[in-house]
Design a protein around this motif. Sequence first.
Motif, PDB file in Angstrom:
ATOM      1  N   TRP A  55       0.845  -1.255  -0.216  1.00 19.22           N
ATOM      2  CA  TRP A  55       0.041  -0.176  -0.232  1.00 19.22           C
ATOM      3  C   TRP A  55       1.051   1.164  -0.108  1.00 19.22           C
ATOM      4  O   TRP A  55       0.616   2.194  -0.631  1.00 19.22           O
ATOM      5  CB  TRP A  55      -0.911  -0.084   1.228  1.00 19.22           C
ATOM      6  N   ARG A  66       1.165   4.031  -2.830  1.00 13.71           N
ATOM      7  CA  ARG A  66       0.981   5.518  -2.551  1.00 13.71           C
ATOM      8  C   ARG A  66       2.171   6.419  -3.005  1.00 13.71           C
ATOM      9  O   ARG A  66       1.984   7.507  -3.478  1.00 13.71           O
ATOM     10  CB  ARG A  66       0.787   5.736  -1.111  1.00 13.71           C
ATOM     11  N   HIS A 106       1.952   6.659  -6.813  1.00  9.52           N
ATOM     12  CA  HIS A 106       0.779   7.436  -7.180  1.00  9.52           C
ATOM     13  C   HIS A 106       1.146   9.146  -6.917  1.00  9.52           C
ATOM     14  O   HIS A 106       1.135   9.838  -7.983  1.00  9.52           O
ATOM     15  CB  HIS A 106      -0.292   7.300  -6.365  1.00  9.52           C
ATOM     16  N   LYS A 107       2.060   9.325  -5.949  1.00  5.41           N
ATOM     17  CA  LYS A 107       2.613  10.640  -5.644  1.00  5.41           C
ATOM     18  C   LYS A 107       3.537  11.349  -6.814  1.00  5.41           C
ATOM     19  O   LYS A 107       3.586  12.369  -7.270  1.00  5.41           O
ATOM     20  CB  LYS A 107       3.170  10.906  -4.402  1.00  5.41           C
TER      21      LYS A 107
END
Length: 68
Positions: free
Chosen positions: A57, A61, A64-65
């Motif tokens: 996870w 993240r 994605h950033k």
Amino acid sequence: MDRDTRNAAIAAAVILLVFGLAAYFLPVIMLAAGKVSTVLAAVIAAVFMVGLFVVLWLRGRSQHKKGL
């Protein structure tokens, strides 16, 4: 292969290696912990599974950033 793709592949390989080794030794660890307490053995298994999902996870993240 560009730099970002290479880094992602290296990170994936490290994650698979670490959790693969942990999964390989998990039954031995759980049997040893089960001699002390069955609840402790269950907690160790739960921590392993939750740890795997938390790492994946956090990696998602992070990717994605970066916009990958």
